[in-house]
Design an enzyme around this catalytic site. Structure first.
Site, mmCIF file in Angstrom:
data_model
loop_
_atom_site.group_PDB
_atom_site.id
_atom_site.type_symbol
_atom_site.label_atom_id
_atom_site.label_comp_id
_atom_site.label_asym_id
_atom_site.label_seq_id
_atom_site.Cartn_x
_atom_site.Cartn_y
_atom_site.Cartn_z
ATOM 1 N N GLY A 1 -4.039 4.369 2.324
ATOM 2 C CA GLY A 1 -4.567 3.131 2.909
ATOM 3 C C GLY A 1 -4.442 3.169 4.423
ATOM 4 O O GLY A 1 -4.282 4.240 5.020
ATOM 5 N N PHE A 2 -4.490 2.017 5.057
ATOM 6 C CA PHE A 2 -4.437 1.980 6.520
ATOM 7 C C PHE A 2 -3.149 2.615 7.061
ATOM 8 O O PHE A 2 -3.164 3.327 8.062
ATOM 9 C CB PHE A 2 -4.547 0.540 7.024
ATOM 10 C CG PHE A 2 -5.929 0.003 6.950
ATOM 11 C CD1 PHE A 2 -6.929 0.523 7.763
ATOM 12 C CD2 PHE A 2 -6.260 -1.016 6.072
ATOM 13 C CE1 PHE A 2 -8.219 0.026 7.707
ATOM 14 C CE2 PHE A 2 -7.553 -1.515 6.008
ATOM 15 C CZ PHE A 2 -8.533 -0.995 6.817
ATOM 16 N N GLY A 3 -2.005 2.341 6.403
ATOM 17 C CA GLY A 3 -0.736 2.869 6.881
ATOM 18 C C GLY A 3 -0.666 4.387 6.743
ATOM 19 O O GLY A 3 -0.461 5.104 7.728
ATOM 20 N N VAL B 1 2.213 8.982 -8.274
ATOM 21 C CA VAL B 1 3.643 9.233 -8.140
ATOM 22 C C VAL B 1 4.391 8.227 -9.010
ATOM 23 O O VAL B 1 4.190 7.025 -8.877
ATOM 24 C CB VAL B 1 4.094 9.095 -6.675
ATOM 25 C CG1 VAL B 1 5.603 9.313 -6.559
ATOM 26 C CG2 VAL B 1 3.334 10.075 -5.793
ATOM 27 N N GLU C 1 -13.536 -15.970 2.267
ATOM 28 C CA GLU C 1 -14.706 -15.111 2.432
ATOM 29 C C GLU C 1 -15.484 -14.984 1.122
ATOM 30 O O GLU C 1 -16.721 -15.010 1.103
ATOM 31 C CB GLU C 1 -14.265 -13.746 2.968
ATOM 32 C CG GLU C 1 -13.691 -13.893 4.378
ATOM 33 C CD GLU C 1 -13.244 -12.592 5.040
ATOM 34 O OE1 GLU C 1 -13.407 -12.474 6.254
ATOM 35 O OE2 GLU C 1 -12.715 -11.712 4.337
ATOM 36 N N ALA D 1 -4.184 -5.487 7.881
ATOM 37 C CA ALA D 1 -4.444 -4.109 8.271
ATOM 38 C C ALA D 1 -3.759 -3.708 9.586
ATOM 39 O O ALA D 1 -3.160 -2.628 9.654
ATOM 40 C CB ALA D 1 -5.946 -3.873 8.346
#
Lengths: 430, 430
Positions: free
Chosen positions: B21-23, B87, B179, B324
């Site tokens: 993901g973003f991280g 994992v 949204e 994010a």
């Protein structure tokens, strides 16, 4: 539906079209300004541009690029209603359809354009092992299998296992099989080249198996030869004159040889929609309705069968080819008949205009013919591109596909390489 | 994998990142030129631009527009290997991971960025009735349900049944809920307007339910008020200060009222990935790891947890927001720590740079803030568009999304309105 408190009173002639493929769609469009009530029933909510479906399966296009909601296509056509539903049975005597949810739909004219599914020639147990390519779901399933194979090959410690995951067998050397084989060769040998660390996707072996003596059997012999050479240049092993006798989880038995392969794709046989059986009329070996010269069925001038669901005999005495132009022309022909409500006796037989054929093999590589003219190489490839862009139903898709193709042409990448599900985990065979 | 006949000898420090993901993505990118062996493990084969996922669910974008294969992102980063896998467990003592397929993966540094799933606060039986929105599969499922609802409403003869299909409840008034509600209102009141014959999609009722006193709780109060007004102008009924106490096939119990609705979408709660439990450290109520100021876990300076999987305390004493920018900044911070192999004692604590927030409500409608500055209306909407386009990982997606948006802006149509499966048939309740 009849007598529904919410439905409008039906005072017009009721035309029911089953199937929103090339045939049904063009029939409905031809009825645009007619004083008729048109009802289009499809299992899906979209028209699918099937000739480009292999590009979804090979991760170059997204489903939305080649599929358009039927409701959108007919939003402005006031006389036409679209419903999503499955027709189980035709009741010829009472002139009505029976839907799977129990609804009954009456008709004055019925047009059946329900197409075909792939046929495993009585070996239905092969279906999960060798999926075919007819719907968006089929294409996404094949895309997922191809991409997961490379992932599995990267992960396994066993060289033999890795090789099996990198081997592909495409069964059937018609246009779909040829295009699919070329696309997989491009993915394996170009697109994924830099993407893996442990495996070399270039070592992937792609087999195309055809029972006839040559690939693209309906094409002129020279073009079949050219297609074979183009495929071989791209690293595809073309096997002709051999039949597949068994498919297992481990691979495919082709004549005397067993090819180990983790991915098998079926592009060999078709069987027409089971709805035709409920018509109680003669069908051909592929389950298609044997239609009369006006595409109606015996004794029922108000029922027509078109496209891949029909076996219509051309002027050479052979069945017309199961390609999009046949369905489009038949749809329009029927549309005109119905619009003018021409009685059976006055109908002129359907005349097929042969538009030839064209198949793309890879970047800058295609073969095509129109009457006695042959095309090949980059010229044929460009023609192929223009024809397909031109026929895509809505303008938005045309831009989207052009964008995807330009991107793909310039970079060699494939934008839609997505695996939506998690990889199926089981301890690797070591 | 260790000692594998095909793997290379691992002589470098091994950094294993779980989650693309973003991280995780930004951590791996920061390690680009480091003399380290980086292994990125993800359940999926793609990085997903989650802030735009609601646009897939609402049929404006295709999955490929907002998802990029991780292999492609790291194709040229030689020190980084990507594998698709799950994992199951972290073995802190022996410094290795246990994968679902039985593989063991050793590490010197471990970065966990496995994000969160939606949580039903102990009511897991609600999940099939009120799907959440975290993955591409989630989004496609919601898209399918929304579109099928309109189809069912068109087909049924019962007015009550039709109304139920046209009612939508979105639970949770954070950015995703707001949204999503705006997008559904646009579909129902604009996009589908001309598409149906028997039903009027404009009669569709959209409810947004939030337990707090206002929507967009982390936003300044004035902007929450503006968002509420914008939503109401678009026909969304905003209910605040009320809790959902039950969800059934027929609808949702909100406080004392039962809202009949065929479509319920869950945007309310998160629970961090179950992998964190295997770390055997204190977790917060949402299952997130309580990390130290350097984002490592107690007694293990070689293990870091980032993004939505971590509860990291900001300088105001509150947990950092699960957005994010937090994950991106944390990924980069950890990447730098590892690149320089800074020992625990010398590490400076992670500092969060607050980028504010922004949420779009509909065409020309958005609200946003950065420090004390507020944005709203078309200006905020344009900023929102630029930010999202700018951050989309690969250039191709940027073009694709811009194209889709331009098309959508000009025509009001939604390109990806596809139902892949057949409608589930059962006799209608009449």
């Amino acid at each position: 539906m009849e007598g529904s408190p919410r439905g409008k009173l039906m005072i017009y002639t009721r035309v029911v079209i089953v199937g929103g493929g090339f045939g049904g769609l063009n029939c409905a469009k031809t009825l645009k300004k007619a004083n008729l009530d048109v009802l289009l029933i499809d299992k899906k909510n979209h028209h699918l541009f099937q000739p480009l479906l292999y590009q979804v399966a090979s991760a170059a296009l997204s489903p939305a690029d080649i599929a358009t909601p039927l409701r959108e296509i007919f939003a402005d056509q006031k006389n036409t209603t679209v419903i999503m539903g499955t027709v189980d049975q035709v009741d010829k005597k009472n002139r009505k359809l029976l839907l799977q949810n129990g609804d009954e739909v009456p008709y004055d004219y019925l047009v059946i354009g329900t197409g075909a599914r792939h046929s495993y020639f009585g070996n239905d147990q092969w279906e999960p092992l060798a999926p075919g390519l007819k719907t968006v779901v089929d294409a996404l399933k094949i895309r997922e299998r191809i991409l997961i194979s490379f992932e599995k090959a990267e992960r396994t410690d066993s060289i033999q296992e890795a090789e099996r995951h990198l081997n592909f067998v495409i069964i059937g050397g018609g246009p779909t099989g040829v295009e699919m084989a070329g696309a997989i060769a491009e993915i394996a040998h170009k697109t994924l080249f830099k993407n893996f660390r442990r495996i070399n996707p270039e070592k992937s072996k792609i087999y195309l198996v055809e029972g006839a003596p040559r690939v693209l059997p309906p094409f002129p012999e020279k073009l079949s030869e050219r297609a074979r050479k183009d495929l071989e240049k791209m690293g595809v092993r073309v096997i002709t004159n051999e039949l597949v006798t068994n498919i297992t989880e481990e691979g495919v038995q082709v004549g005397d040889d067993f090819i180990e392969a983790g991915n098998v794709i079926w592009a060999a046989g078709n069987i027409a929609s089971p709805l035709l059986k409920t018509l109680d009329i003669p069908l051909d070996r592929q389950g298609r309705a044997m239609v009369e010269p006006d595409l109606s069925i015996p004794d029922h001038p108000e029922i027509f069968v078109i496209g891949d669901a029909a076996c219509s005999i051309g002027k050479d005495g052979k069945p017309l080819p199961a390609v999009a132009p046949t369905a489009i022309q038949q749809g329009r022909y029927i549309g005109k008949l119905i619009r003018r409500q021409i009685p059976k006796k006055k109908r002129r037989p359907f005349k097929y205009f042969d538009k030839g054929g064209i198949a793309t093999i890879g970047k800058n590589k295609a073969v095509g013919f129109f009457k006695a003219i042959h095309f090949k190489g980059i010229f044929a490839w460009l023609i192929w591109g223009f024809i397909h862009i031109f026929y895509l139903v809505n303008y938005r898709s045309q831009f989207g596909v052009m964008l995807d193709w330009t991107f793909h042409y310039l970079t060699g990448l494939r934008g839609a390489r997505l695996i939506h599900k998690s990889i199926k985990e089981r301890p690797d065979k070591k």
